[in-house]
Design an enzyme around this catalytic site. Structure first.
Site, mmCIF file in Angstrom:
data_model
loop_
_atom_site.group_PDB
_atom_site.id
_atom_site.type_symbol
_atom_site.label_atom_id
_atom_site.label_comp_id
_atom_site.label_asym_id
_atom_site.label_seq_id
_atom_site.Cartn_x
_atom_site.Cartn_y
_atom_site.Cartn_z
ATOM 1 N N HIS A 160 0.818 -1.224 0.000
ATOM 2 C CA HIS A 160 0.000 0.000 0.000
ATOM 3 C C HIS A 160 0.844 1.263 0.000
ATOM 4 O O HIS A 160 0.303 2.364 -0.209
ATOM 5 C CB HIS A 160 -0.923 0.030 1.231
ATOM 6 C CG HIS A 160 -1.957 -1.050 1.242
ATOM 7 N ND1 HIS A 160 -2.897 -1.189 0.241
ATOM 8 C CD2 HIS A 160 -2.198 -2.065 2.122
ATOM 9 C CE1 HIS A 160 -3.672 -2.241 0.507
ATOM 10 N NE2 HIS A 160 -3.262 -2.784 1.640
ATOM 11 N N ASP A 196 -2.525 -10.480 -2.523
ATOM 12 C CA ASP A 196 -3.100 -10.069 -1.232
ATOM 13 C C ASP A 196 -4.591 -9.731 -1.435
ATOM 14 O O ASP A 196 -4.989 -9.323 -2.530
ATOM 15 C CB ASP A 196 -2.349 -8.833 -0.722
ATOM 16 C CG ASP A 196 -2.753 -8.412 0.684
ATOM 17 O OD1 ASP A 196 -2.000 -8.717 1.624
ATOM 18 O OD2 ASP A 196 -3.824 -7.768 0.831
ATOM 19 N N HIS A 198 -6.160 -7.239 -0.477
ATOM 20 C CA HIS A 198 -6.354 -5.806 -0.700
ATOM 21 C C HIS A 198 -5.576 -5.334 -1.920
ATOM 22 O O HIS A 198 -4.447 -5.780 -2.148
ATOM 23 C CB HIS A 198 -5.902 -5.020 0.536
ATOM 24 C CG HIS A 198 -6.575 -5.471 1.799
ATOM 25 N ND1 HIS A 198 -6.009 -6.405 2.646
ATOM 26 C CD2 HIS A 198 -7.771 -5.126 2.335
ATOM 27 C CE1 HIS A 198 -6.836 -6.615 3.661
ATOM 28 N NE2 HIS A 198 -7.911 -5.863 3.504
ATOM 29 N N ASP A 285 -4.276 -13.064 3.311
ATOM 30 C CA ASP A 285 -5.555 -12.644 3.886
ATOM 31 C C ASP A 285 -6.716 -13.043 2.972
ATOM 32 O O ASP A 285 -7.872 -12.733 3.263
ATOM 33 C CB ASP A 285 -5.579 -11.135 4.221
ATOM 34 C CG ASP A 285 -4.883 -10.270 3.198
ATOM 35 O OD1 ASP A 285 -4.563 -10.763 2.096
ATOM 36 O OD2 ASP A 285 -4.668 -9.076 3.495
HETATM 37 C C1 OKP Z 1 -3.088 -4.321 4.660
HETATM 38 B B1 OKP Z 1 -2.693 -5.463 3.733
HETATM 39 C C2 OKP Z 1 -9.510 -3.168 9.858
HETATM 40 C C3 OKP Z 1 -9.756 -2.169 8.763
HETATM 41 C C4 OKP Z 1 -8.828 -2.337 7.607
HETATM 42 C C5 OKP Z 1 -6.689 -1.578 6.701
HETATM 43 C C6 OKP Z 1 -6.346 -2.906 6.099
HETATM 44 C C7 OKP Z 1 -4.945 -2.911 5.574
HETATM 45 C C8 OKP Z 1 -4.559 -4.217 4.915
HETATM 46 N N1 OKP Z 1 -9.418 -2.539 11.114
HETATM 47 N N2 OKP Z 1 -7.632 -1.617 7.782
HETATM 48 O O1 OKP Z 1 -3.087 -5.316 2.392
HETATM 49 O O2 OKP Z 1 -3.048 -6.776 4.177
HETATM 50 ZN ZN ZN Z 2 -4.177 -7.324 2.628
#
Ligand code: OKP
Ligand code: ZN
Length: 344
Positions: A160, A196, A198, A285
């Site tokens: 990110h 990932d 996200h 994830d």
């Molecule tokens: C980072 B990576 C949960 C809300 C989500 C941001 C997620 C970041 C993911 N409290 N917060 O891509 O695994």
């Molecule tokens: Zn992620």
């Protein structure tokens, strides 16, 4: 395959992230890497080696000078202001504000260089992130020296983080730094595949106008899933980079069939690009029981992912990204790596 790792990640241990009006315990915690290390060691995936120290140059090829200056000095400035707890931003320059003038005020500069309030910066964050980049660069050098693959086991994650911003638990974009190192060593084309849950908005933005680094990302649809403001299918690159960025957003709850269909398309695109190397942003994830994500992968799927990547027959650098079902992420990562290793 060799695993590159350092205990330095432990120095980055945020206490809380801001979520729905409350400070909640951080999901991105040191135990994550501990479980992955234990699992790769238990399965004998390969020797675990420390990183070599690299100069700042390969990091400065990806991140802006003023952003790196900020990261290096942030903790000292914060404590000099009389603060002791973790740093979280509370103000950001949205559309219409200026980003060309760097404010003097610490919180204003923090806002300029971040996009969420879920990414605490702690006393040990810079040291951990800096060592994480060394881990990625050491693993890259190992493959460039002739090995088939390597695993960069670092935290915090990186995908990110953009050229001049942090967010999503990320500070330095390890995948981008490694890909850029390949380019600077003479590789004509490098591909990055981000699996990932996200969208890898930082990696996409770093290479968006370039044809020399192909970016492919399979992720939860940003209409409902973090990071929300990037990662749609119509983002295909700009200028010289047009056609060298592909996103495969899938609805939260998407079937494994849909996920592997996207993976097949991404792999076809990578094969057609004929890169000198592949960098995999390996977040797990996508696991069915992940607490903050909504895909449905389990052990057989992580195995299939490893086999599918091996079939590309490319020098492959795996970089650890997300995965928050702490007890299970070790096995999920190890399953991918072991399946890759067992595929000739
Ligand atoms: C980072 B990576 C949960 C809300 C989500 C941001 C997620 C970041 C993911 N409290 N917060 O891509 O695994
Ligand atoms: Zn992620």
């Amino acid at each position: 395959m060799h695993i590159f790792y350092s205990d330095q990640h432990r120095a980055h241990a945020g206490s809380h992230e801001f979520y729905r009006g409350e400070l909640v315990p951080c999901f991105e915690k040191p135990e994550r890497a501990d479980h992955v290390l234990a699992a790769v060691q238990a399965r004998g995936i390969g020797p675990v080696l420390p990183p070599q120290p690299f100069p700042p140059d390969p990091i400065a090829r990806v991140h802006s000078a003023r952003y790196l200056r900020f990261l290096e000095t942030a903790w000292a400035e914060w404590t000099a202001l009389g603060n002791a707890g973790d740093i979280l931003p509370s103000v950001w320059p949205i559309r219409g504000f200026r980003s060309d003038v760097e404010p003097v005020n610490f919180m204003a500069r923090l806002g300029l260089y971040s996009f969420d309030s879920g990414t605490p910066f702690t006393a040990g964050t810079w040291a951990a992130a800096r060592t994480g980049a060394d881990i990625a660069l050491t693993a890259q050098a190992h493959i460039a020296a002739g090995h088939r693959a390597a695993f960069a086991l670092s935290r915090p994650p990186g995908h990110h983080a953009g050229a001049d911003f942090l967010g999503g638990y990320c500070f330095l974009n390890n995948a981008a730094i490694a890909a850029q190192a390949w380019r600077d060593q003479g590789a004509e084309r490098v591909a990055i595949l981000d699996v990932d849950y996200h969208h890898g908005n930082g990696t996409q933005s770093i290479f968006y106008d370039r044809a020399d680094v192909l970016f492919q990302s399979i992720h939860g649809d940003p209409l409902t899933e973090y990071p929300f403001y990037l990662g749609h299918a119509d983002e295909t690159g700009s200028g010289a980079g047009l056609g060298f960025n592909q996103n495969y957003p899938l609805p939260a709850g998407a079937t494994n069939e849909a996920w592997f269909a996207a993976l097949a398309t991404a792999c076809e695109r990578i094969a057609a690009y004929r890169p000198a190397a592949l960098v995999v942003s390996l977040g797990v994830d996508t696991f069915a029981d992940d607490p903050i994500s909504k895909f449905q992968l389990r052990t057989p799927e992580f195995h299939r992912l490893g086999r599918t990547l091996a079939a590309l027959q490319l020098p492959t650098l795996f970089i650890f990204e997300g995965g928050y079902a702490v007890a299970e992420i070790g096995d999920n990562v190890a399953e991918v790596l072991q399946a890759f290793e067992q595929t000739p």
